[in-house]
Design an enzyme around this catalytic site. Structure first.
Site, PDB file in Angstrom:
ATOM      1  CD  GLU A 260      32.505  22.146  -5.778  1.00 57.55           C
ATOM      2  OE1 GLU A 260      33.285  21.233  -5.490  1.00 57.55           O
ATOM      3  OE2 GLU A 260      32.237  23.098  -5.021  1.00 57.55           O
ATOM      4  CG  ASP A 339      31.287  23.588   0.685  1.00 55.24           C
ATOM      5  OD1 ASP A 339      31.363  22.514   1.275  1.00 55.24           O
ATOM      6  OD2 ASP A 339      32.088  23.948  -0.193  1.00 55.24           O
ATOM      7  CD  GLU A 367      36.929  23.364   1.873  1.00 55.75           C
ATOM      8  OE1 GLU A 367      36.360  22.268   2.012  1.00 55.75           O
ATOM      9  OE2 GLU A 367      36.820  24.066   0.842  1.00 55.75           O
TER      10      GLU A 367
HETATM   11  C1  GCU Z   1      34.090  22.067  -1.201  1.00 56.45           C
HETATM   12  C2  GCU Z   1      35.574  22.028  -1.362  1.00 56.45           C
HETATM   13  C3  GCU Z   1      35.993  21.266  -2.576  1.00 56.45           C
HETATM   14  C4  GCU Z   1      35.316  19.897  -2.583  1.00 56.45           C
HETATM   15  C5  GCU Z   1      33.823  20.047  -2.431  1.00 56.45           C
HETATM   16  C6  GCU Z   1      33.068  18.744  -2.277  1.00 56.45           C
HETATM   17  O1  GCU Z   1      33.528  22.882  -2.160  1.00 56.45           O
HETATM   18  O2  GCU Z   1      36.081  23.344  -1.431  1.00 56.45           O
HETATM   19  O3  GCU Z   1      37.388  21.154  -2.546  1.00 56.45           O
HETATM   20  O4  GCU Z   1      35.616  19.228  -3.735  1.00 56.45           O
HETATM   21  O5  GCU Z   1      33.539  20.795  -1.286  1.00 56.45           O
HETATM   22  O6  GCU Z   1      32.561  18.487  -1.191  1.00 56.45           O
HETATM   23  O7  GCU Z   1      32.960  17.996  -3.219  1.00 56.45           O
END
Ligand code: GCU
Length: 653
Positions: A260, A339, A367
């Site tokens: 990400e 996730d 979340e």
């Molecule tokens: C999810 C979440 C993110 C977080 C990521 C992670 O995708 O939405 O905000 O950074 O998990 O576990 O790193």
């Protein structure tokens, strides 16, 4: 107005006239023993420290080599004796005795307790500006406006909550390490972090930091962060040795790499073992750990390309690295392959990794599970994960695998993204405290049931008779099913509003880059992940599980649409069609929330007003949310399929 913070499950003191003095056999400067001195009068009404060994409670350090926090509580002539091989164990024993005496069941003694998991960790996703990624209970307790908040009393209150349920590790900043937080490894910040770490330490909790893999460039001014560069390795060694000079009992580093947008070894054509091992070697001389996350996948997918499957990513990247990691490096694996959805299969890495230290990662912060507005007690889900048999070997349960498949058992355990913030009650929704409490209790003792934990939490948190206590507990123990009912039929996740992850948006992610698609069309819905016709994800499981998921005959209903694309008229094992299941669960979800409201209203007179109002307001919000989900999901699938609800209820067209 200044609000006193909620003491949560430590609100009540033991009121027992027979317990008036306590004695410690040990004399030592141990900060943990000092904590016991401070805590005893907070937990036991009117108790004072005694110089006499025949006090009502005696703490005694035994010679046992066990240092994992185990303890024994015995009844004695005068009261109780808590024995342990470690200071941590005495601390846990103190909280254990407090809990047991409040439960009022003295038949439980002698009571022996040993933790089922070694590392018992919470991860903060707190940012330096005070915000919390995926936080739903106010701002960070550590940071405010790009500075350290410096409220050590608060850190102490938090430490006692964590220690009271056996947590022994905490990571204090977001895994997405932004620009300013990258500098947490520099002296100025470490000096501040030391103040926090010292308090945690005095409660037996090790402090960890998340780091940015590109820090050699952004912080160190080097031209590269290549893990195989000598210069980079030396830079990390220096940073780490400086860290340990200031905080000698520092826990270690947590790393989110190549995920990400976070940098990682892939940038340099290196593998994840090369990245993790470089850091592990640098930290090893100080006894520190590197916790390396397996949440690595391509988040720039093209929805048109059906050959890609995000669920496969972690296994594809890490399976072949089994056995390649240093003895102080640990892989942290999310419970599911995607996730933190309310329903996912287990990550196929469990059972497949046989020679690698591992930590299972859960999410306490809600979340995808209602933002601590909707009630969603997560212990039942975590229990399912722990009790899951991967069938790689006989009796290959996840709760055992974590330790058994870790070559260095002390480097294994469970971590979870935590749910606390500045809200006076820590978790926003009072009932969300049960998730923090339950997480700690369950990962210490994997055999406790969801109901036992919820009743225990309710008893410690409220003054209720048994009938009312069971009412609260019944809301908690059914709330996961309810949330699943109105948001995630047959494991179709991600029908939520993009980015926010609260409220419905059925196609919100459908044509996006995140790799989470339901593929609903006029005939059917679900992701085909079979070997025969789909992405082949099923192959990542043990032979037996693979067969089970591959076949429509044996795939469990609740996971059906994770593994298969089926027509709306497909008949489930339950006897219902897929479309009818979607309609029924969505109507049921809303009805259950209304039931919770009625139950909660019936408790108005017996609950304290603040807690009553806190949950009542959120239940109103939850009903609205569940109704939105029901109407949007039902309408969506009605429009796609054109199939009427066989019970003729109102679906919008
Ligand atoms: C999810 C979440 C993110 C977080 C990521 C992670 O995708 O939405 O905000 O950074 O998990 O576990 O790193």
């Amino acid at each position: 107005m200044f609000e006193t913070r909620d003491l949560c499950w430590l609100t009540k003191k033991v009121q027992n006239p027979g317990i008036s003095t306590w004695y410690m056999t040990e004399e030592s400067e141990s900060p943990i023993l000092k904590t016991i001195v401070r805590e005893m009068p907070l937990l036991f009404e009117g108790i004072s420290q005694s110089q006499e060994p025949d006090a009502s409670i005696t703490f005694s350090l035994s010679n046992k080599a066990e240092t994992n926090g185990s303890y024994l509580i015995e009844k004695t002539m005068h009261g109780y004796r808590v024995t342990s091989g470690s200071y941590e164990g005495l601390l846990y024993g103190m909280y254990g005795l407090h809990r047991l005496l409040l439960a009022g069941d003295t038949t439980l003694f002698p009571y022996e307790s040993r933790p089922d998991q070694n590392i018992r960790m919470v991860d903060h996703w707190d940012n330096y500006d005070g915000s919390i990624e995926r936080g739903y209970a106010g701002n960070s307790i550590f940071y405010h406006n790009n500075s350290f908040r410096g409220d050590m009393e608060l850190v102490m209150q938090y430490s006692r909550l964590l220690a009271s349920v056996g947590i022994n590790a905490v990571s204090i900043n977001n895994v997405n390490v932004h620009k300013l937080e990258s500098f947490f490894i520099k002296e100025e910040a470490i000096t501040e972090i030391k103040k926090i770490a010292e308090i945690f330490s005095s409660y037996g909790i090790k402090t960890f930091l998340s780091i940015n893999f590109a820090a050699p460039i952004t912080v160190g001014g080097l031209a590269t962060a290549d893990p195989l560069s000598m210069e980079v390795g030396n830079w990390w060694k220096e940073v780490i040795s400086n860290l340990y000079r200031i905080i000698p009992d520092f826990g270690g580093l947590l790393v989110k790499a190549d995920s990400e947008g976070e940098p990682g070894p892939f940038t340099y054509g290196r593998n994840h073992d090369e990245g993790a091992n470089m850091l592990a070697r640098a930290i090893k001389p100080f006894g520190g750990l590197i916790i390396w996350r397996c949440f690595v996948y391509d988040c720039t997918q093209d929805w048109r390309d059906r050959s890609l499957d995000r669920a496969r990513a972690a296994y594809d990247i890490f399976k072949d690295l089994d056995g390649c990691f240093e003895e102080n490096a640990i892989l942290q694996i999310k419970n599911g392959p995607i996730d933190f959805q309310i329903r996912e299969p287990i990550s196929p890495l469990f059972g497949a990794l046989k020679k690698t230290n591992q930590i299972l990662e859960f999410q306490i912060t809600q979340e995808y599970t209602g933002h601590q507005k909707d009630i969603c007690y997560l212990v039942p889900m975590w229990k399912e994960v722990l009790d899951f048999d991967t069938r790689h070997r006989d009796n290959d349960l996840v709760k055992h695998i974590i330790k058994e498949n870790s070559p260095n058992k002390s480097c294994s355990g469970i971590a979870a993204v935590v749910n606390v913030g500045m809200d006076y009650n820590w978790t926003g929704n009072k009932l969300a405290q049960a998730n923090l409490y339950g997480y700690g209790r369950l990962i210490w003792n994997n055999e406790l049931s969801s109901q036992e934990i919820s009743e225990e939490w309710t008893r410690l948190s409220f003054d209720l008779n048994d009938g009312d206590l069971r009412k609260v507990s019944s809301i908690l123990t059914t709330s996961r099913d309810t949330y699943e009912d109105y948001t995630c039929p047959l494991s179709v996740g991600f029908m939520c509003k993009p980015s926010l992850h609260y409220g419905p948006d059925v196609d919100g992610y459908e044509y996006d880059k995140w790799g989470t698609y339901h593929y609903a069309d006029r005939d059917g819905v679900g992701r085909d992940r079979t070997m025969a016709t789909g992405t082949g994800f099923t192959r990542q499981y043990s032979e037996e599980r693979c067969k089970e998921y591959e076949s429509l005959e044996t795939c469990p209903d609740e996971l059906l649409l994770f593994f298969h694309h089926v027509p709306y008229t497909h008949v489930l094992h339950s006897g219902k069609t897929v479309i009818q299941h979607i309609y029924d669960t969505h109507f049921k979800g809303v009805e259950k929330v209304k039931e919770y409201q009625a139950i909660w209203d019936s408790l108005k007179e017996v609950l304290d007003e603040k807690a009553y109002e806190n949950v009542k307001t959120r239940l109103i919000q939850q009903e609205k949310n569940a109704t939105d989900w029901r109407d949007q999901v039902n309408t969506y699938f009605y429009r796609k399929s054109g199939i009427e609800d066989e019970r003729g209820r109102r679906i919008f067209d």
